[in-house]
Design an enzyme around this catalytic site. Structure first.
Site, PDB file in Angstrom:
ATOM      1  N   ASP A  62     -70.392 -14.034 -27.866  1.00  0.00           N
ATOM      2  CA  ASP A  62     -70.663 -12.674 -28.319  1.00  0.00           C
ATOM      3  C   ASP A  62     -72.144 -12.335 -28.114  1.00  0.00           C
ATOM      4  OD1 ASP A  62     -69.539 -10.356 -29.819  1.00  0.00           O
ATOM      5  OD2 ASP A  62     -71.039 -10.907 -31.313  1.00  0.00           O
ATOM      6  N   GLU A  99     -70.539 -32.237 -20.470  1.00  0.00           N
ATOM      7  CA  GLU A  99     -70.203 -33.619 -20.853  1.00  0.00           C
ATOM      8  C   GLU A  99     -68.704 -33.794 -21.031  1.00  0.00           C
ATOM      9  OE1 GLU A  99     -72.234 -34.563 -24.487  1.00  0.00           O
ATOM     10  OE2 GLU A  99     -74.147 -33.817 -23.697  1.00  0.00           O
TER      11      GLU A  99
HETATM   12  C1  NOJ Z   1     -69.455  -7.565 -29.595  1.00  0.00           C
HETATM   13  C2  NOJ Z   1     -68.070  -7.682 -30.155  1.00  0.00           C
HETATM   14  O1  NOJ Z   1     -67.148  -7.664 -29.101  1.00  0.00           O
HETATM   15  C3  NOJ Z   1     -67.898  -6.535 -31.119  1.00  0.00           C
HETATM   16  O2  NOJ Z   1     -66.560  -6.384 -31.513  1.00  0.00           O
HETATM   17  C4  NOJ Z   1     -68.820  -6.751 -32.274  1.00  0.00           C
HETATM   18  O3  NOJ Z   1     -68.767  -5.655 -33.146  1.00  0.00           O
HETATM   19  C5  NOJ Z   1     -70.265  -6.931 -31.802  1.00  0.00           C
HETATM   20  N1  NOJ Z   1     -70.382  -7.781 -30.655  1.00  0.00           N
HETATM   21  C6  NOJ Z   1     -71.106  -7.554 -32.889  1.00  0.00           C
HETATM   22  O4  NOJ Z   1     -70.724  -8.883 -33.077  1.00  0.00           O
END
Ligand code: NOJ
Length: 480
Positions: free
Chosen positions: A204, A246
């Site tokens: 993310d 790894e």
């Molecule tokens: C990207 C994620 O896909 C989204 O759903 C989220 O709200 C934001 N990052 C923050 O984590």
């Protein structure tokens, strides 16, 4: 690259499961891991090779799992760790890999790390997050803005008199990636999941985890020059790549690299073998369904990536309106054309659950909205055929359910399944090099490897291309 030596994640079709909305085993209206296990036959029949599961870890769900309160457990509502272990084992029996979402940019404000950090200025955990004193007038330390609502990315912690940084909600404090202990903690988190047989991570906010150490103002307050996009992020992913490398069989790092310049995107691949395996290509996702525009992005991507870098293509996800609505304006012919392109380009395609059904964006009535950022319409339950009892979001009405589409040879589902089967049967569609072919305006034609050509008419007129008459929005795959 010859298919014989291609790693699985290059040959694969990935499938994003938004867990809360995919399949509900225990009937509480929220999708769960046993629900996914119960649908493995469907996923196997469709032909996908790997699942990316939206966040599973315990969370207060202010941002639906993207506010993590514990990185090494599974939310009870999804069935807990035993349900995940079972899913991974049962999926492996079908050669389906399971990739999980990892959220390193921020935690929940309820994570014990943050609770400890905010307790006192001299807390040993204080520096795990980003703290700064107010300006003389009491306002936030700089002009950084949150991605949610454009409000200041800082919240004052009254008790300790400092602001903490949150690029998203105030309940999602950003971790301080300059802190070596944070880096070490994530090494352990990666290993925890890899040791359990998880096939890799969708990372993310991959472009954003490292911030300017001096907390400088963004020159343009609407552009994240300093509160994301720092070069030092590449050190972190190189370190992660060494860990992942790894493990046998191979694991994969897939970044949510929300950058719009392809040269910057390419940097997330490092040398092509020492950083992320795959970095999401948002310029492609947000392209118009237009031959010249998409072809330019694909050619530029092919040119920008390092020699051993491998593209990844996606049309929909849980953050943006579904592609049949966004790109195709609900026109079935255009939806089919987009799916054909997605599944024939050189690179790993990612289907978002429901893409294979041509599922459009749902209209969620205001009284049923759950997401603070208005993304519910892309997250409604998978329409199996009934099968949902009082779901957390309403079922989207405007799509034929799985059961009906399975029976119908002309359905989107049959199209997708057929395209995936063609990929599997054709090493050039999986691994062959991309080369643009000459084509009339509005037609996108390309070769894959030695044997295969694809031509798609992205116009409202009948045209001739690759020796075929193509109806408006029709595509054709030819194999010599
Ligand atoms: C990207 C994620 O896909 C989204 O759903 C989220 O709200 C934001 N990052 C923050 O984590």
């Amino acid at each position: 690259m010859a298919s014989g030596v291609q790693p699985w994640w290059q040959r694969a079709v990935l499938y994003q499961v938004y867990v809360r909305s995919f399949a509900d085993f225990d009937g509480d209206g929220v999708g769960d891991l046993n629900g996914i296990t119960g649908r493995l036959d469907y996923l196997d029949w469709l032909g996908v090779d790997a699942l990316w599961l939206s966040p599973l870890t315990p969370s207060p769900d202010k941002d639906w799992g993207y506010d993590v309160a514990d990185y090494t457990d599974v939310q009870p509502v999804f069935g807990g760790m035993p349900a995940l272990d079972e899913l991974v084992a049962k999926a492996a029996e079908r050669d389906i890999h399971v990739i999980i979402d990892l959220v390193p940019n921020h935690t929940s404000d309820r994570h014990p790390w943050f609770e400890e950090a905010r307790a006192a200025r001299d807390s040993p955990r204080r520096d795990w997050y980003v703290w700064a004193g107010p300006k003389p007038d009491g306002s936030a330390p700089n002009n950084w803005r949150s991605s949610f609502g454009g409000v200041p990315a800082w919240t004052l912690d009254e008790r300790t008199g400092q602001y903490y940084l949150h690029n998203f909600l105030p309940e999602q404090p950003d971790l301080n990636w300059w802190n070596e202990d944070v880096r070490a903690a994530f090494d352990g988190i990666l290993r925890f999941w890899l040791d359990r047989g998880i096939a890799g991570f969708r990372i993310d906010v991959a472009h954003g985890i490292v911030k300017d150490r001096q907390l400088r103002d963004n020159p343009d307050p609407t552009v994240s020059t300093y509160n994301a996009n720092r070069d030092e992020v590449h050190e972190v992913f190189k370190r992660w790549r060494r860990i992942v490398d790894e493990y046998e069989p191979a694991r994969v790092l897939l970044g949510e690299t929300w950058v719009m310049e392809l040269d910057r995107l390419a940097r997330f691949y490092g040398s092509g073998e020492d950083e992320l395996h795959l970095a999401f290509n948002f310029p492609f996702t947000f392209s118009a369904l237009d031959a010249a525009a998409m072809r330019d992005i694909v050619e530029a991507t092919e040119a920008a990536l390092p020699e051993r870098g491998w593209p990844v293509w996606m049309l929909s996800n849980h953050d943006i309106p579904r592609f049949p609505t966004r790109m195709a304006g609900g026109d079935e012919r255009k939806v089919r054309a987009a799916l054909l392109l997605l599944l024939t380009l050189q690179g790993t395609p990612v289907l978002y659950y429901g893409d294979e059904l041509g599922m459009p964006q749902a209209d969620v009535p205001p009284e049923r909205e759950r997401d603070m950022a208005g993304r519910d319409g892309a997250r409604t339950p998978m329409p199996w055929n009934g099968g949902w009892d009082d779901p957390w979001l309403p079922l989207s009405a405007d799509v034929a359910p799985v059961a009906a589409q399975t029976e119908d040879e002309t359905s989107f589902l049959s199209l997708c399944r057929g395209l995936i089967a063609q990929r599997r049967a054709n090493p050039d569609l999986q691994g062959g090099a991309y080369e643009t072919l000459p084509a009339p305006d509005g037609v996108w034609a390309f070769r894959r490897g030695e044997t295969t050509t694809v031509a798609v008419n992205l116009t409202d007129e009948e045209v001739e291309a690759q020796g075929e008459r193509l109806a408006p929005w029709q595509g054709v795959i030819q194999r010599m």
